[in-house]
Design an enzyme around this catalytic site. Sequence first.
Site, PDB file in Angstrom:
ATOM      1  N   CYS A 151     -11.245   2.395  -0.631  1.00  0.00           N
ATOM      2  CA  CYS A 151      -9.894   2.819  -0.259  1.00  0.00           C
ATOM      3  C   CYS A 151      -9.576   2.065   1.017  1.00  0.00           C
ATOM      4  O   CYS A 151     -10.390   2.029   1.945  1.00  0.00           O
ATOM      5  CB  CYS A 151      -9.842   4.325  -0.009  1.00  0.00           C
ATOM      6  SG  CYS A 151      -8.260   4.863   0.689  1.00  0.00           S
ATOM      7  N   THR A 152      -8.393   1.453   1.040  1.00  0.00           N
ATOM      8  CA  THR A 152      -8.087   0.564   2.161  1.00  0.00           C
ATOM      9  C   THR A 152      -7.794   1.324   3.455  1.00  0.00           C
ATOM     10  O   THR A 152      -7.631   0.714   4.508  1.00  0.00           O
ATOM     11  CB  THR A 152      -6.917  -0.370   1.792  1.00  0.00           C
ATOM     12  OG1 THR A 152      -5.796   0.432   1.366  1.00  0.00           O
ATOM     13  CG2 THR A 152      -7.309  -1.307   0.668  1.00  0.00           C
ATOM     14  N   HIS A 153      -7.743   2.645   3.381  1.00  0.00           N
ATOM     15  CA  HIS A 153      -7.618   3.449   4.610  1.00  0.00           C
ATOM     16  C   HIS A 153      -8.970   3.684   5.295  1.00  0.00           C
ATOM     17  O   HIS A 153      -9.029   3.971   6.480  1.00  0.00           O
ATOM     18  CB  HIS A 153      -7.052   4.834   4.297  1.00  0.00           C
ATOM     19  CG  HIS A 153      -5.572   4.872   4.069  1.00  0.00           C
ATOM     20  ND1 HIS A 153      -4.974   4.306   2.979  1.00  0.00           N
ATOM     21  CD2 HIS A 153      -4.586   5.435   4.796  1.00  0.00           C
ATOM     22  CE1 HIS A 153      -3.674   4.516   3.039  1.00  0.00           C
ATOM     23  NE2 HIS A 153      -3.402   5.205   4.132  1.00  0.00           N
ATOM     24  N   THR A 156      -5.847   2.881  -5.331  1.00  0.00           N
ATOM     25  CA  THR A 156      -5.262   3.869  -6.228  1.00  0.00           C
ATOM     26  C   THR A 156      -4.217   3.193  -7.119  1.00  0.00           C
ATOM     27  O   THR A 156      -4.203   3.396  -8.334  1.00  0.00           O
ATOM     28  CB  THR A 156      -4.635   5.013  -5.407  1.00  0.00           C
ATOM     29  OG1 THR A 156      -5.587   5.439  -4.437  1.00  0.00           O
ATOM     30  CG2 THR A 156      -4.252   6.164  -6.290  1.00  0.00           C
ATOM     31  N   CYS A 192      -4.147  -1.587  -2.387  1.00  0.00           N
ATOM     32  CA  CYS A 192      -4.334  -0.141  -2.530  1.00  0.00           C
ATOM     33  C   CYS A 192      -5.173   0.071  -3.786  1.00  0.00           C
ATOM     34  O   CYS A 192      -4.787  -0.387  -4.874  1.00  0.00           O
ATOM     35  CB  CYS A 192      -2.966   0.522  -2.677  1.00  0.00           C
ATOM     36  SG  CYS A 192      -3.040   2.291  -3.052  1.00  0.00           S
ATOM     37  N   GLU A 210      -3.981   8.917   7.924  1.00  0.00           N
ATOM     38  CA  GLU A 210      -2.514   8.777   8.034  1.00  0.00           C
ATOM     39  C   GLU A 210      -1.970   9.608   9.201  1.00  0.00           C
ATOM     40  O   GLU A 210      -0.949   9.277   9.774  1.00  0.00           O
ATOM     41  CB  GLU A 210      -1.818   9.211   6.731  1.00  0.00           C
ATOM     42  CG  GLU A 210      -2.012   8.261   5.562  1.00  0.00           C
ATOM     43  CD  GLU A 210      -0.964   7.146   5.485  1.00  0.00           C
ATOM     44  OE1 GLU A 210       0.215   7.410   5.705  1.00  0.00           O
ATOM     45  OE2 GLU A 210      -1.353   5.995   5.193  1.00  0.00           O
ATOM     46  N   ASP A 258       0.866  -1.193   0.000  1.00  0.00           N
ATOM     47  CA  ASP A 258       0.000   0.000   0.000  1.00  0.00           C
ATOM     48  C   ASP A 258       0.897   1.235   0.000  1.00  0.00           C
ATOM     49  O   ASP A 258       2.078   1.168   0.340  1.00  0.00           O
ATOM     50  CB  ASP A 258      -0.910   0.004   1.236  1.00  0.00           C
ATOM     51  CG  ASP A 258      -1.886   1.184   1.210  1.00  0.00           C
ATOM     52  OD1 ASP A 258      -2.517   1.413   0.165  1.00  0.00           O
ATOM     53  OD2 ASP A 258      -1.996   1.894   2.225  1.00  0.00           O
ATOM     54  N   SER A 259       0.281   2.364  -0.342  1.00  0.00           N
ATOM     55  CA  SER A 259       1.017   3.621  -0.272  1.00  0.00           C
ATOM     56  C   SER A 259       1.412   3.940   1.169  1.00  0.00           C
ATOM     57  O   SER A 259       2.373   4.672   1.396  1.00  0.00           O
ATOM     58  CB  SER A 259       0.140   4.748  -0.809  1.00  0.00           C
ATOM     59  OG  SER A 259      -1.055   4.818  -0.047  1.00  0.00           O
TER      60      SER A 259
HETATM   61  N1  DGL Z   1      -5.109   2.922   0.634  1.00  0.00           N
HETATM   62  C1  DGL Z   1      -4.987   3.597  -0.620  1.00  0.00           C
HETATM   63  C2  DGL Z   1      -6.175   3.208  -1.517  1.00  0.00           C
HETATM   64  O1  DGL Z   1      -6.788   2.183  -1.270  1.00  0.00           O
HETATM   65  C3  DGL Z   1      -4.821   5.059  -0.330  1.00  0.00           C
HETATM   66  C4  DGL Z   1      -4.258   5.770  -1.437  1.00  0.00           C
HETATM   67  C5  DGL Z   1      -3.491   7.020  -1.103  1.00  0.00           C
HETATM   68  O2  DGL Z   1      -2.328   6.906  -0.729  1.00  0.00           O
HETATM   69  O3  DGL Z   1      -4.036   8.105  -1.316  1.00  0.00           O
HETATM   70  O4  DGL Z   1      -6.491   3.884  -2.462  1.00  0.00           O
END
Ligand code: DGL
Length: 277
Positions: free
Chosen positions: A194-196, A77, A75, A160, A12-13
Amino acid sequence: MGMQHKPIGVFDSGYGGLTVLKEIVAQLPQYDYLYLGDNARAPYGPRSFDTVYQYTLECVEWFFKQGCELVILACNTASAKALRNIQQKDLPGIDPFKRVLGVIRPTTEIIGNYSTTGQLGILGTQGTVISNSYPIEIQKFFPSMQVFQEACPMWVPLVENGAANEPGADYFVQKHLNQLLSQSPKIDTILLACTHYPLLLNKIKAFAPASMTIVSQGEIVAKSLADYLDKHLSMAEKCSKNGQIRFCTTDSAVDFDAHASLFFGQAVISQHVDLQG
Ligand code: DGL
């Protein structure tokens, strides 16, 4: 690390992929996992297609150097902006037997089953929403489904920065939820694409109508990986199985450890890595 150590890579990012890894480990505890958060360059959401593709490819190449045969882009994105290029353009030249999988396909295969009205809401980063990946993919599996999207550019930074449960987050959660739901009164299911976003689930539930079904991806992606490994036995055999998890970040390991347990549900000890190293 011995030659036989072939963990499944989870990328992930930043921290969000840990919500997916948590569910994967719960369903497939026997495998070894290597998690990488590209925290030094997060968030990916507002970045261009080319930048997300370049960053993601660098991370995938790093996983391969660590011995991974299979990498999951946990992720949205990166899955929306980089996966197809990596699968079609890069993998054949790097190693045609290695695999990189994303989170969008497994989600779109089943998300339509959650809705009774035939109207779905998607919440994601700007990158995911602008790519239109969800409406396009959902149409393939659920042709009559109507899909409405809303980009939530502040949500990843809130999460974050450890502010997901703070009162200040209420404004941004309500704002985007309202903007999504105002597109149609018949939306009965919202996908957190979005995984966040599972970290904001309590607030999302508090501000959404009580009857709304809200879907996080972790369990869906974990179940899909389990099915994939059942169907691809040569890949399942190649991946090592000692039940070990290693966490890496491109930024500070101290910061990563301080935040990661919120996402993973238990204490995490990580190490800083240099992608070129
Ligand atoms: N967890 C990422 C996703 O699922 C977040 C992307 C980001 O860094 O903006 O899109």
